[in-house]
Design a protein around this motif. Sequence first.
Motif, PDB file in Angstrom:
ATOM      1  N   UNK A 121      24.123  41.193  50.411  1.00 19.05           N
ATOM      2  CA  UNK A 121      22.669  41.254  50.399  1.00 19.05           C
ATOM      3  C   UNK A 121      22.193  42.681  50.162  1.00 19.05           C
ATOM      4  N   UNK A 122      21.168  42.793  49.340  1.00 18.37           N
ATOM      5  CA  UNK A 122      20.520  44.084  49.109  1.00 18.37           C
ATOM      6  C   UNK A 122      19.069  43.968  49.555  1.00 18.37           C
ATOM      7  N   UNK A 123      18.611  44.906  50.377  1.00 22.84           N
ATOM      8  CA  UNK A 123      17.248  44.898  50.886  1.00 22.84           C
ATOM      9  C   UNK A 123      16.387  45.827  50.032  1.00 22.84           C
ATOM     10  N   UNK A 124      15.294  45.268  49.495  1.00 22.82           N
ATOM     11  CA  UNK A 124      14.456  46.002  48.544  1.00 22.82           C
ATOM     12  C   UNK A 124      13.179  46.547  49.181  1.00 22.82           C
ATOM     13  N   UNK A 125      12.541  45.748  50.025  1.00 23.40           N
ATOM     14  CA  UNK A 125      11.308  46.188  50.695  1.00 23.40           C
ATOM     15  C   UNK A 125      11.151  45.405  51.993  1.00 23.40           C
ATOM     16  N   UNK A 126      10.334  45.921  52.905  1.00 20.90           N
ATOM     17  CA  UNK A 126      10.194  45.312  54.227  1.00 20.90           C
ATOM     18  C   UNK A 126       9.301  44.079  54.190  1.00 20.90           C
ATOM     19  N   UNK A 127       9.497  43.215  55.185  1.00 21.18           N
ATOM     20  CA  UNK A 127       8.605  42.083  55.439  1.00 21.18           C
ATOM     21  C   UNK A 127       7.957  42.329  56.790  1.00 21.18           C
ATOM     22  N   UNK A 128       6.635  42.330  56.827  1.00 22.05           N
ATOM     23  CA  UNK A 128       5.894  42.702  58.027  1.00 22.05           C
ATOM     24  C   UNK A 128       5.720  41.530  59.000  1.00 22.05           C
ATOM     25  N   UNK A 129       5.388  41.820  60.268  1.00 22.15           N
ATOM     26  CA  UNK A 129       5.166  40.755  61.250  1.00 22.15           C
ATOM     27  C   UNK A 129       4.110  39.758  60.778  1.00 22.15           C
ATOM     28  N   UNK A 130       4.414  38.477  60.925  1.00 17.55           N
ATOM     29  CA  UNK A 130       3.543  37.353  60.564  1.00 17.55           C
ATOM     30  C   UNK A 130       3.298  37.227  59.058  1.00 17.55           C
ATOM     31  N   UNK A 131       3.965  38.058  58.262  1.00 16.55           N
ATOM     32  CA  UNK A 131       3.801  37.961  56.809  1.00 16.55           C
ATOM     33  C   UNK A 131       4.525  36.731  56.273  1.00 16.55           C
ATOM     34  N   UNK A 132       3.877  35.999  55.392  1.00 19.53           N
ATOM     35  CA  UNK A 132       4.489  34.829  54.761  1.00 19.53           C
ATOM     36  C   UNK A 132       5.439  35.285  53.647  1.00 19.53           C
ATOM     37  N   UNK A 133       6.497  34.535  53.451  1.00 17.61           N
ATOM     38  CA  UNK A 133       7.428  34.810  52.354  1.00 17.61           C
ATOM     39  C   UNK A 133       8.171  33.529  52.015  1.00 17.61           C
ATOM     40  N   UNK A 134       8.846  33.544  50.905  1.00 17.57           N
ATOM     41  CA  UNK A 134       9.614  32.385  50.467  1.00 17.57           C
ATOM     42  C   UNK A 134      11.048  32.804  50.159  1.00 17.57           C
ATOM     43  N   UNK A 135      11.961  31.872  50.384  1.00 16.56           N
ATOM     44  CA  UNK A 135      13.362  32.083  50.022  1.00 16.56           C
ATOM     45  C   UNK A 135      13.663  31.128  48.870  1.00 16.56           C
ATOM     46  N   UNK A 136      13.894  31.698  47.689  1.00 16.71           N
ATOM     47  CA  UNK A 136      14.161  30.911  46.488  1.00 16.71           C
ATOM     48  C   UNK A 136      15.656  30.989  46.177  1.00 16.71           C
ATOM     49  N   UNK A 137      16.297  29.834  46.075  1.00 17.46           N
ATOM     50  CA  UNK A 137      17.754  29.807  45.894  1.00 17.46           C
ATOM     51  C   UNK A 137      18.142  28.866  44.760  1.00 17.46           C
ATOM     52  N   UNK A 138      19.181  29.244  44.040  1.00 19.10           N
ATOM     53  CA  UNK A 138      19.742  28.336  43.039  1.00 19.10           C
ATOM     54  C   UNK A 138      21.187  28.703  42.762  1.00 19.10           C
ATOM     55  N   UNK A 139      21.949  27.732  42.304  1.00 18.99           N
ATOM     56  CA  UNK A 139      23.312  27.975  41.847  1.00 18.99           C
ATOM     57  C   UNK A 139      23.229  28.686  40.505  1.00 18.99           C
ATOM     58  N   UNK A 140      23.941  29.783  40.365  1.00 14.35           N
ATOM     59  CA  UNK A 140      23.906  30.492  39.089  1.00 14.35           C
ATOM     60  C   UNK A 140      25.197  30.347  38.301  1.00 14.35           C
ATOM     61  N   UNK A 141      26.277  29.895  38.937  1.00 18.30           N
ATOM     62  CA  UNK A 141      27.512  29.721  38.188  1.00 18.30           C
ATOM     63  C   UNK A 141      28.698  29.394  39.074  1.00 18.30           C
ATOM     64  N   UNK A 142      29.826  29.140  38.413  1.00 25.20           N
ATOM     65  CA  UNK A 142      31.068  28.829  39.131  1.00 25.20           C
ATOM     66  C   UNK A 142      32.256  29.099  38.226  1.00 25.20           C
ATOM     67  N   UNK A 143      33.433  29.136  38.855  1.00 26.56           N
ATOM     68  CA  UNK A 143      34.690  29.161  38.111  1.00 26.56           C
ATOM     69  C   UNK A 143      35.514  27.985  38.586  1.00 26.56           C
ATOM     70  N   UNK A 144      36.832  28.077  38.564  1.00 26.11           N
ATOM     71  CA  UNK A 144      37.660  26.940  38.960  1.00 26.11           C
ATOM     72  C   UNK A 144      37.697  26.718  40.471  1.00 26.11           C
ATOM     73  N   UNK A 145      37.179  27.671  41.248  1.00 24.61           N
ATOM     74  CA  UNK A 145      37.220  27.532  42.704  1.00 24.61           C
ATOM     75  C   UNK A 145      35.886  27.851  43.365  1.00 24.61           C
ATOM     76  N   UNK A 146      35.236  28.923  42.931  1.00 20.74           N
ATOM     77  CA  UNK A 146      34.069  29.442  43.642  1.00 20.74           C
ATOM     78  C   UNK A 146      32.758  29.032  42.986  1.00 20.74           C
ATOM     79  N   UNK A 147      31.721  28.936  43.829  1.00 22.63           N
ATOM     80  CA  UNK A 147      30.356  28.713  43.380  1.00 22.63           C
ATOM     81  C   UNK A 147      29.511  29.887  43.869  1.00 22.63           C
ATOM     82  N   UNK A 148      28.675  30.430  42.999  1.00 21.37           N
ATOM     83  CA  UNK A 148      27.791  31.522  43.374  1.00 21.37           C
ATOM     84  C   UNK A 148      26.353  31.026  43.481  1.00 21.37           C
TER      85      UNK A 148
END
Length: 221
Positions: A121-148
């Motif tokens: 994880x890389x932290x880019x900027x702070x999130x303040x108390x009671x501030x709303x935010x979203x966590x957006x996630x998706x699969x970006x790729x895989x090989x023969x064993x791992x999924x990223x």
Amino acid sequence: MSKSAIALILAFAVANPKSLPFSWTVRFYYHLIRHTMPFVPAFLRPAPAPTPFTTRTMATFCEPLECDFNGHKSNSTYFTDLDIARSDLMIWVFQKFLIKSLKTKGWSRGMPYIPVASVQTAFKRQIDPLQSYRVKSRIIGWDDKWILVLSKFVVGKGETEKVAAVSLTKYVIKVGRKTVKPQDALDDCGLWTEQVDKQARSDFALAERLLEMDKLDEMDV
């Protein structure tokens, strides 16, 4: 107990729902049950993922108890949010595989599960108390064993949207002790094609290169 004490307890619970006892467990099993259990009514079950690369978004806010001595969201609490957001994504994408494995293998021959192998994880900027935010996630790729899986914590919307943190999680698919290839699990879900596989392997290699350069936030999510 006085009315004022009850009011304080209720106010505390409303302001810190993610920090209540067993909150993580309830949130995790909520997603597991609604995606995979046959007794859940159809109108409550999310539609299956149309592609393996579709984004899932979790909206939440920074609770007072999530803040550190600097007065913003503590680094450690990002991973609790990631647990829930990524679990929702992976259970959603691999819903048919998980259900099929339980039916064909049975509990006695090993439960299907998708454990985390690593997370960066890389932290880019702070999130303040009671501030709303979203966590957006998706699969970006895989090989023969791992999924990223790429996850971004974003604040604001539209043109004002900014990345607060970006994470890359590596997963492996298991049935008991057996490792299952991502393409086999996705094929069970009806989501694998040669074209999809080619794109996934290319993006997998790209993500690893960007990770080395600390430029993961440049990938779309």
